[in-house]
Motif scaffolding. Sequence first.
Motif, PDB file in Angstrom:
ATOM      1  N   HIS A 107     -28.510  68.526  40.702  1.00  6.29           N
ATOM      2  CA  HIS A 107     -29.133  67.225  40.464  1.00  6.29           C
ATOM      3  C   HIS A 107     -28.911  66.397  41.725  1.00  6.29           C
ATOM      4  O   HIS A 107     -28.516  66.939  42.756  1.00  6.29           O
ATOM      5  CB  HIS A 107     -28.509  66.528  39.249  1.00  6.29           C
ATOM      6  CG  HIS A 107     -27.084  66.122  39.487  1.00  6.29           C
ATOM      7  ND1 HIS A 107     -26.055  67.022  39.552  1.00  6.29           N
ATOM      8  CD2 HIS A 107     -26.525  64.900  39.746  1.00  6.29           C
ATOM      9  CE1 HIS A 107     -24.938  66.387  39.798  1.00  6.29           C
ATOM     10  NE2 HIS A 107     -25.181  65.098  39.929  1.00  6.29           N
ATOM     11  N   ASP A 135     -22.001  68.365  39.845  1.00  7.71           N
ATOM     12  CA  ASP A 135     -20.834  67.582  39.466  1.00  7.71           C
ATOM     13  C   ASP A 135     -19.740  68.555  39.058  1.00  7.71           C
ATOM     14  O   ASP A 135     -19.968  69.483  38.278  1.00  7.71           O
ATOM     15  CB  ASP A 135     -21.160  66.642  38.295  1.00  7.71           C
ATOM     16  CG  ASP A 135     -21.995  65.451  38.755  1.00  7.71           C
ATOM     17  OD1 ASP A 135     -22.134  65.265  39.985  1.00  7.71           O
ATOM     18  OD2 ASP A 135     -22.487  64.718  37.885  1.00  7.71           O
ATOM     19  N   HIS A 162     -15.115  62.711  38.041  1.00  8.68           N
ATOM     20  CA  HIS A 162     -15.637  63.943  38.633  1.00  8.68           C
ATOM     21  C   HIS A 162     -15.900  63.740  40.126  1.00  8.68           C
ATOM     22  O   HIS A 162     -15.766  62.626  40.635  1.00  8.68           O
ATOM     23  CB  HIS A 162     -16.938  64.360  37.929  1.00  8.68           C
ATOM     24  CG  HIS A 162     -18.136  63.537  38.307  1.00  8.68           C
ATOM     25  ND1 HIS A 162     -18.379  62.287  37.768  1.00  8.68           N
ATOM     26  CD2 HIS A 162     -19.151  63.770  39.175  1.00  8.68           C
ATOM     27  CE1 HIS A 162     -19.503  61.796  38.291  1.00  8.68           C
ATOM     28  NE2 HIS A 162     -19.994  62.679  39.146  1.00  8.68           N
ATOM     29  N   HIS A 207     -19.038  64.385  42.802  1.00  9.81           N
ATOM     30  CA  HIS A 207     -20.430  64.761  43.059  1.00  9.81           C
ATOM     31  C   HIS A 207     -20.415  65.486  44.407  1.00  9.81           C
ATOM     32  O   HIS A 207     -20.005  64.919  45.416  1.00  9.81           O
ATOM     33  CB  HIS A 207     -21.268  63.475  43.106  1.00  9.81           C
ATOM     34  CG  HIS A 207     -22.709  63.670  43.448  1.00  9.81           C
ATOM     35  ND1 HIS A 207     -23.692  63.810  42.491  1.00  9.81           N
ATOM     36  CD2 HIS A 207     -23.346  63.731  44.646  1.00  9.81           C
ATOM     37  CE1 HIS A 207     -24.873  63.944  43.085  1.00  9.81           C
ATOM     38  NE2 HIS A 207     -24.689  63.899  44.393  1.00  9.81           N
TER      39      HIS A 207
HETATM   40 ZN    ZN Z   1     -23.474  63.912  40.502  1.00 12.89          ZN
END
Ligand code: ZN
Length: 221
Positions: free
Chosen positions: A105, A115, A200, A202
């Motif tokens: 994404h 992620d 998280h 990215h």
């Molecule tokens: Zn992300």
Amino acid sequence: MNSYPAPRYTPSIDGLTLAAILFMALIGLVLVDDLFAPQPGAAKAKEVTLGQPAIELVVAEPTVVAETTVVDEEVGSGQGNPSKSAGDGAFAAPYKKYTITQGLHGFSYGHAAIDIAAGQGAKILSPINGEVTELYIDQYGNPTLVIENDIYRVTMMHGEYTVNVGDQVKLGQKVGRESNLGYTTDMSGQLCAGRNCGYHTHLNVFDKRIGDNSNPLELID
Ligand SMILES: [Zn+2]
């Protein structure tokens, strides 16, 4: 009776006297030498004594430096994964243990990314041997860290990063801790910044050899 003492004395005294005089003269010369010698001799001896420890210290210092260098190289190659040396093609996940929380994404950021998460405060590790080239907050409020080498340009977001632009980092070296800073959301799309959710990293990887984004999932297996 009267005759023998006189002839005997003359030759025997002469021989003994000559030997004794020579012997005494030799001892006298040695003693005279010793009297003069000690002062310059002692001074020289002191210089030598002072000089030797100084030389030993100089020799010892490079030895310690050399040992430290060797240890660094061993640590570096030890962390450097299968590809052994600091090869620029080496790549590893930014966590020791992790879960993929979202597949490819991030096209709104102009790239493709995944992620990946290991939990709040988990150590974020450099995926490559490279240099920190950018560290900034983007227009969405995302802390953004860029590490690159001749092959990869790695972009990570949302963490609390502890390195600085210009730092040389090794694959596996800690570069920060996982957080939820910037634009992170929960399952219902609510922003997580300041809330206890959305932790998280990215992760985007750009491959300079092909001039395009790589799929990080293929790199970390
Ligand atoms: Zn992300």
